[in-house]
Design a protein around this motif. Structure first.
Motif, short mmCIF file in Angstrom:
data_model
loop_
_atom_site.label_atom_id
_atom_site.label_comp_id
_atom_site.label_asym_id
_atom_site.label_seq_id
_atom_site.Cartn_x
_atom_site.Cartn_y
_atom_site.Cartn_z
N MET A 157 0.83 -1.21 0.00
CA MET A 157 0.00 0.00 0.00
C MET A 157 0.86 1.26 0.00
N GLN A 158 2.00 1.20 0.68
CA GLN A 158 2.92 2.35 0.67
C GLN A 158 3.52 2.56 -0.72
N ARG A 159 3.63 1.46 -1.49
CA ARG A 159 4.26 1.53 -2.81
C ARG A 159 3.26 1.28 -3.94
N LYS A 160 2.00 1.47 -3.66
CA LYS A 160 0.97 1.16 -4.65
C LYS A 160 1.15 1.99 -5.92
N ALA A 161 1.72 3.16 -5.80
CA ALA A 161 1.94 4.01 -6.97
C ALA A 161 2.82 3.31 -8.00
N ASP A 162 3.81 2.52 -7.53
CA ASP A 162 4.66 1.77 -8.45
C ASP A 162 3.86 0.73 -9.21
N PHE A 163 3.01 0.00 -8.49
CA PHE A 163 2.16 -1.01 -9.11
C PHE A 163 1.22 -0.36 -10.13
N ASP A 164 0.60 0.73 -9.74
CA ASP A 164 -0.33 1.43 -10.64
C ASP A 164 0.38 1.92 -11.89
N ALA A 165 1.64 2.38 -11.73
CA ALA A 165 2.39 2.89 -12.88
C ALA A 165 2.68 1.77 -13.88
N ILE A 166 3.06 0.60 -13.36
CA ILE A 166 3.35 -0.53 -14.25
C ILE A 166 2.07 -1.00 -14.95
N MET A 167 0.96 -1.04 -14.22
CA MET A 167 -0.32 -1.41 -14.85
C MET A 167 -0.68 -0.41 -15.95
N SER A 168 -0.40 0.87 -15.71
CA SER A 168 -0.69 1.89 -16.71
C SER A 168 0.15 1.69 -17.97
N LEU A 169 1.44 1.33 -17.78
CA LEU A 169 2.31 1.08 -18.92
C LEU A 169 1.83 -0.11 -19.74
N ILE A 170 1.33 -1.14 -19.05
CA ILE A 170 0.80 -2.32 -19.75
C ILE A 170 -0.38 -1.92 -20.63
N LYS A 171 -1.21 -1.02 -20.11
CA LYS A 171 -2.37 -0.55 -20.89
C LYS A 171 -1.95 0.38 -22.03
N MET A 172 -0.88 1.18 -21.79
CA MET A 172 -0.44 2.14 -22.81
C MET A 172 0.22 1.46 -24.00
N PHE A 173 0.91 0.35 -23.74
CA PHE A 173 1.70 -0.29 -24.79
C PHE A 173 1.30 -1.75 -24.98
N PRO A 174 0.03 -1.99 -25.38
CA PRO A 174 -0.45 -3.36 -25.53
C PRO A 174 0.24 -4.13 -26.65
N GLU A 175 0.91 -3.40 -27.55
CA GLU A 175 1.59 -4.08 -28.65
C GLU A 175 2.82 -4.85 -28.18
N VAL A 176 3.36 -4.48 -27.02
CA VAL A 176 4.57 -5.17 -26.52
C VAL A 176 4.40 -5.71 -25.10
N LEU A 177 3.37 -5.24 -24.38
CA LEU A 177 3.19 -5.66 -22.99
C LEU A 177 1.81 -6.28 -22.80
N SER A 178 1.74 -7.17 -21.80
CA SER A 178 0.46 -7.77 -21.41
C SER A 178 0.49 -7.98 -19.90
N ILE A 179 -0.63 -8.42 -19.35
CA ILE A 179 -0.71 -8.64 -17.91
C ILE A 179 0.33 -9.66 -17.45
N ARG A 180 0.79 -10.52 -18.35
CA ARG A 180 1.82 -11.50 -17.98
C ARG A 180 3.13 -10.82 -17.60
#
Length: 605
Positions: A157-180
């Motif tokens: 919870m203290q570092r949730k911003a890091d998790f949210d940022a990575i999830m955002s990158l996965i959504k921004m670049f679906p051509e190279v990233l996925s939930i995996r």
């Protein structure tokens, strides 16, 4: 989302899983079938742990593959081998796992427990018991394991911003990233976004100086770097450095950025103007406008696109939306220097470093012509300078900086400083003219919930420097015990921590000479502690001894920074008031010792 932690013994294993979506706890003990069923039901969930990419993921996969978890445990812990090397079968088990542990900076989950003010306890059940655990021992282990999972949730919870940022990158670049890819590090994510492919090259020291750099007075710095051209011995080259005086300050020129600063320096701005001159996005601009991005990227235009988009969001004041993009922008230099990264391009990394340093030296050399110019600090991507308090001096600086910006294709940001206190280049406090306070260094930095060690000392120093509040007023006025905590953790090279006893001097006849001599001897009883991380406080009771770390050969050494007399409080400390046992004078003395490092010598008792 699932939070989990495994405990593995010789004859037993267990896992505690907290299902945060359904608010349920699952405890599985010695039952591969139950674990397999749970995994099948939750294989599309994200599994979160602390250091699980190093340990727990492989215990989980091993049990799912009908392997002995103890053998995997010993492979990782005793043999110190990477978990993935134990079996190729691990690749056949899909697992969406996320690790809150940050290997380069973290000091362990127990340190975080201490910093957060929570209970710091370790199980009393040894992991090397050569028999099955009793029911009572299993339940104690479950309790201990549950506590660690709960603490992992807090750290997440203290570092949730890091998790949210990575999830955002996965959504921004679906051509190279996925939930995996949720389990990848920020460095790995950045390399994938830039579509890097590893290339072997033999040009690590094919170095050159960018033509925009105009250095005459300090050409010795250029000669230093150019003397490395064509060399092949990495260890030899990266151990080289050059010390030289630039604008009155001794600078260290090497491979880690430029660093220099006045020591024990303070300036309250009377009759002078002080400016923080910062190069905006220094290394990213070197990559974009001087073609020094890792050559392994198949889509270098992506980096410029990400950079431009981040600038747009910055100007629009959208701080949260910038965070994902900053991961790529700020991390790309580092991955080009990381040998295991797909982006590994050491030549371009070296060119960024050396040309960045030379650009700053170039700027200093040109600013040095201003009458009354004083360099206070040089630090990788910026300078702190002092000028006479005249419009003419500022306009001259502004003209020089403008010419440098255009010539080097860089952008400078200027912030006026009203007051500055500097211990050295890595420890300082200054106040901007708008009232904002900048703090850097272990003595004065603003602490976070995950790094809350000796907070009262930091507060006392900053309050004394910035507000003029006496050290005694801050420390004696605080009644919250947590503010006085020291969280101490020993490394794996030590066997345990012991508490009690102290060294004392005494005089005795030296049998060899017959003369009176002063000896030191250790007196008092010591107690071996079960924990390897403890929360320590200075004590007024002389019967409370010191804190010692014991090596496996039995030799002892004092735990750094701890008082001669101390007490340990490993229970939850949040909301606990200061007891009479606390020695506030020790904290006052420590604060004065640190204050003297800033060149201010005041009453220490």
């Amino acid at each position: 989302m699932l939070f989990f932690d495994f405990e593995v013994f010789i004859k037993d294993w267990l896992v505690v899983i907290l299902d945060m979506d359904n608010r349920k706890e699952h405890v599985i003990i010695n039952s591969p079938s139950d674990l397999k069923q749970f995994y099948q039901e939750h294989k599309t969930d994200i599994w979160v742990g602390f250091n699980n990419h190093h340990y727990d993921d492989y215990i989980l996969k091993g049990i799912l593959c009908d392997m002995n978890p103890k053998e995997i445990n010993d492979h990782i812990i005793i043999k110190e081998k990477a978990g993935w090397t134990f079996s190729n079968l691990f690749r056949s088990i899909p697992l969406l796992s996320y690790d809150v542990f940050q290997a380069k900076i973290d000091r362990g989950l127990k340190f975080f427990e201490g910093s957060l003010g929570n209970m710091v306890k370790e199980s009393s059940i040894p992991f090397d018991i050569p028999r099955k655990l009793t029911e009572e021992e299993l339940q104690e282990t479950v309790k201990y394991c549950r506590h660690d999972v709960e603490q992992t949730v807090e750290v997440f919870m203290q570092r949730k911003a890091d998790f949210d940022a990575i999830m955002s990158l996965i959504k921004m670049f679906p051509e190279v990233l996925s939930i995996r890819d949720i389990g990848l590090t920020k460095a790995q994510i950045s390399a994938k976004i830039l579509e890097c492919e590893k290339v072997r090259r033999n040009d690590e020291f094919d170095l050159f100086v960018l033509p925009c750099i105009q250095i005459k007075k300090y050409r010795k710095a250029i000669d230093f770097y150019m003397s490395m051209v064509g060399k092949t011995n990495q260890k030899e080259v990266y151990s080289e450095s050059l010390n030289m005086i630039i604008a009155g300050l001794e600078h260290n020129i090497s491979w880690g950025g430029i660093h220099a600063g006045k020591e024990k320096y303070q300036n309250l701005g009377h009759g002078r103007q002080i400016w923080h001159v910062d190069v905006a996005s220094f290394y990213p601009r070197l990559m974009i406008f001087h073609n020094l991005l890792t050559r392994n990227s198949k889509k270098p235009e992506k980096f410029k696109m990400i950079y431009n988009r981040r600038i747009e969001l910055k100007h629009a004041g959208k701080k949260k939306e910038q965070a994902p993009l900053k991961i790529v922008i700020n991390g790309t230099y580092g991955i080009s220097k990381a040998i295991n990264s797909l982006a590994y391009d050491p030549r371009n990394a070296n060119l960024i470093c050396l040309n960045g340093q030379l650009m700053l030296i170039d700027l200093i050399e040109h600013l040095e012509v201003i009458d009354g110019f004083e360099l206070i600090q040089s630090n990788t991507d910026g300078l702190i300078v002092s000028l006479p308090d005249t419009d003419e001096a500022f306009e001259q600086m502004d003209d020089i900086c403008f010419e440098w910006e255009k010539r080097c294709n860089m952008e400078l940001e200027f912030d006026e400083i009203s007051s500055i206190w500097e211990k050295d280049v890595n420890n300082y406090v200054f106040i901007f003219s708008n009232g904002k306070i900048e703090r850097k260094g272990a003595y004065v930095k603003e602490l976070s919930p995950l790094d809350y060690d000796l907070p009262i000392i930091n507060k006392a120093l900053v309050d004394r420097l910035v507000k003029g509040i006496p050290i005694e007023a801050t420390i004696n006025g605080c009644q919250d015990l947590k503010e006085f905590q020291m969280v101490k953790k020993i490394s794996s090279k030590y066997d345990c921590i012991m508490h009690g006893g102290h060294w004392e001097k005494h005089k005795a006849i030296n049998p060899a000479t017959g003369r009176l001599k002063t000896f030191t001897r250790f007196v008092g009883n010591t107690k071996r502690l079960n924990e390897k991380c403890v929360r320590v406080f200075a004590s007024v009771n002389e019967s409370d001894g010191g804190l010692w770390k014991i090596k496996k050969d039995g030799s002892k050494a004092k735990v750094e920074g701890t008082p001669e007399h101390c007490f340990i409080f490993n229970d939850e400390v949040n909301g606990v008031k200061v007891p009479r046992q606390l020695n506030k004078q020790w904290y006052i003395n420590t604060a004065y010792d640190r204050l003297s490092g800033f060149g201010i010598c005041e009453g220490r008792r």
